[in-house]
Design an enzyme around this catalytic site. Sequence first.
Site, PDB file in Angstrom:
ATOM      1  N   ASP A  39       0.590  -1.219   0.024  1.00  0.00           N
ATOM      2  CA  ASP A  39       0.037  -0.032  -0.052  1.00  0.00           C
ATOM      3  C   ASP A  39       0.911   1.324  -0.036  1.00  0.00           C
ATOM      4  O   ASP A  39       1.607   1.225   0.661  1.00  0.00           O
ATOM      5  CB  ASP A  39      -0.909   0.237   1.347  1.00  0.00           C
ATOM      6  N   SER A  99      -0.296   0.290   7.434  1.00  0.00           N
ATOM      7  CA  SER A  99      -0.550   1.372   6.734  1.00  0.00           C
ATOM      8  C   SER A  99      -1.010   2.795   7.551  1.00  0.00           C
ATOM      9  O   SER A  99      -1.649   2.489   8.638  1.00  0.00           O
ATOM     10  CB  SER A  99      -1.695   1.252   5.657  1.00  0.00           C
TER      11      SER A  99
END
Length: 495
Positions: A39, A99
């Site tokens: 990500d 993330s």
Amino acid sequence: MISQTLREARKYEEVSEKLIDSKDRPAFHLSTRTGWMNDPNGFSYYNGKYHLFYQYHPYDLQWGPMHWGHAVSDDLLRWEYLPAALAPDEVYDRDGCFSGSAIELSDGRQLLMYTGVLRERQSNGGYREIQTQCLATGDGVDYEKYEFNPVLDTKDLPEGCSRNDFRDPKMWRSEDGTYYCVAGNRPADGSGQILLFTSRDGFEWKYKNVLIANKNRFGKMWECPDFFKLDGKWVLITSPQDMLPYEFEYHNGNGTLCLIGDFDEEKGVFTEQHDQSVDYGIDFYAPQTMLTPDGRRVMIGWMQNWDTCNFREQDILWFGQMSLPRELSIKNGRLFQKPVRELENLRSEKKEYRDIVFSDEIRLDGVSGRMIDMEIELRQEEGQDVYQKFAIHFAENEKYYTSLSFHPSDSILKIDRKFSGSRRAIIHQRRSRVNSSGGKLKLRIILDRFSVEIFVNDGEQALSAILYTEQEAEGISFYADGTVHMDLVKYKIQN
Ligand code: FRU
């Protein structure tokens, strides 16, 4: 103070990136400095540069204990690596810095918020991840973890909220200076929900409300939420795991979801009016957006599908690349995406053809290449039945090609990379329904060395797919069944 774990990662990446020739990487898409990338994280503008961090396992081509990789850019397309920003080096994030996002504090420091992961031994001998939200502050290169981490943990959550699935905080600041943050969570029904938090200073966070609950409609757990105002509406972009396909939406398993609606700021409740996939290709996940200094909402995604990670080139020493950054807007109640306008500055060697008429196979002089930006407009022959099929083959030689084909009768556009050189029996095709009548269709096709991105009808839909076809395969050919009229403009992209 930089920890031993981070120091080692920084040393390792500096040495091992030298083993990768820049010609073996994407030219204008960010790829991992070394090892593995997933990500995008902390996508932001800070101290005169665009910053992009990413989920990073430098030591292997597989996912592993997550670090944050880091790169900066002036134009969102040509990136320069900076030393890794975060490493899993504290008790609360020993098993990974997952993330998160970045924002600028009033005192000029950059604030990172990420998910700290700690694997906890269970009574049955297994492990479960405890996920909490943590902070780090820094100057754009070096970051220091906050001494009172974690700032959000299970104590802050209402009853029924999972402490094992609580991740991916995305922060923003409202006009009155309040800090907001959304994070993904799993409620008791086993699906997903987005939790909303607020803070006065960016450090002390308070739970506000469930912004929206999935209630098992769109997949299960919702990962990597992003929430922002766009063209007078509010938009929630999130990446649900385990989606079921519905007609021509949500074919990606772990997919991307865009909800457009209204936000009651007082109550902290989002009500959706429209839902759609963000990307209709094969490889796109966990996108994140930022606001550019000139007011554009720009999104970037991980150009990969978790289910197709075994589709890879054996002798390449990197795994993972980002999509093109895309400018977002809302038109006719739908999300539109266009490659950032900065891409136009990298164009050269224009080739233009107007009203090419064909009904079999053709090639066009000067139309080939693996780093190109190409616009195509299709029409039918006036007074005749609409053509049955149009197709374009690219990344083509005697052995390989990838195709994009269009059937006007049912308005289906299909990408197919089956013959792109893959030796794996995984998904290589995706069909999507596009908006077309009378054989009219507008396509913008952008090829980089290891990917194709297609923007349909000025950004009404986007389709992304990675390709590992050998670089010598740079042919482009066109096919028609019935009579097709085509305008074409093609540029080389120079990085
Ligand atoms: C999404 C995701 C996130 C998590 C990260 C871990 O791809 O699963 O939810 O923070 O990857 O690398």
